[in-house]
Design a protein around this motif. Structure first.
Motif: not given
Ligand SMILES: Cc1cc2nc3c(=O)[nH]c(=O)nc-3n(C[C@H](O)[C@H](O)[C@H](O)COP(=O)(O)O)c2cc1C
Length: 192
Positions: A34, A36, A41, A45, A58, A104-105
């Motif tokens: 991810y 963020s 986010t 995560a 990350e 994710g983001g």
């Protein structure tokens, strides 16, 4: 063998609480990747990591965006318009030991945020199952379509889109769990 009521109840509670995806540590085959900027986010995560018994990675920029959001907004807009994506901190994850990768983001400018684009640019998923997740304020807009176009050799699963409001109001847990139940393989590594 007589088991005390307390022993039976304790094991029932433990079984009910155990995530269906939590494998023994050395068998982990799920990675949550991810980026963020303001933490929403990142919170999703972390929940996914705990729920799935996954490893966490990350995405970090070599030169992180300024804390001044206006300047970060201008820089990211420039990057998206020119295609000059920001370099990442050295060392991308070794995907060979994973069967399922969640990426994710935040939604920025109606699409994927540039550091996540940089990650995708340097990644070949090699046919692995990939599930995108994102947080947003108004709407995910073109995020999913653009992610599908940029995730090289990914076998895409349905995405998890969570509003920032759900994260801050602590409403995200249920949505995350039901998305995982519906969309992710449930029976451990052999089902991945
Ligand atoms: C530069 C910038 C652009 C954004 N663009 C959008 C957008 O186009 N649509 C949207 O719904 N939210 C947009 N947002 C809001 C973020 O998607 C939202 O705050 C997200 O939850 C932030 O995730 P993070 O805390 O993990 O960084 C934007 C935020 C920033 C800072």
């Amino acid at each position: 063998m007589h088991l005390s009521r307390r022993t039976v109840l304790t094991s029932m509670v433990a079984a009910a609480a155990a995530p269906r995806w939590s494998f023994a540590a050395d068998e982990r085959r799920i990675l949550v990747v991810y980026y963020s900027y303001t933490g929403h986010t990142g919170a999703v995560a972390e929940k996914l990591r705990a729920l799935l018994g996954a490893d966490l990675f990350e995405i970090q920029m070599r030169d992180p965006y300024p804390l001044d959001m206006q300047r970060a907004a201008e820089q990211s807009k420039y990057e998206l318009e020119t295609g000059e994506l920001p370099p990442l901190f050295d060392g991308l994850p070794n995907l060979s030991k994973y069967d399922l990768i969640l990426v994710g983001g935040p939604v920025w400018w109606n699409t994927i945020t540039p550091p996540v684009m940089s990650f995708l640019e340097h990644t070949d998923f090699g046919g692995r199952k990939v599930a995108p997740f994102a947080t947003y304020v108004l709407e995910p807009a073109h995020y999913e379509r653009n992610f599908a176009a940029q995730a090289r050799s990914a076998s895409l699963l349905s995405s998890l889109m969570i509003s920032e409001f759900e994260v801050t109001e602590r409403l995200a847990d249920k949505a995350i769990a039901s998305w995982a139940l519906k969309n992710l393989p449930k029976d451990g590594p052999q089902a991945l």
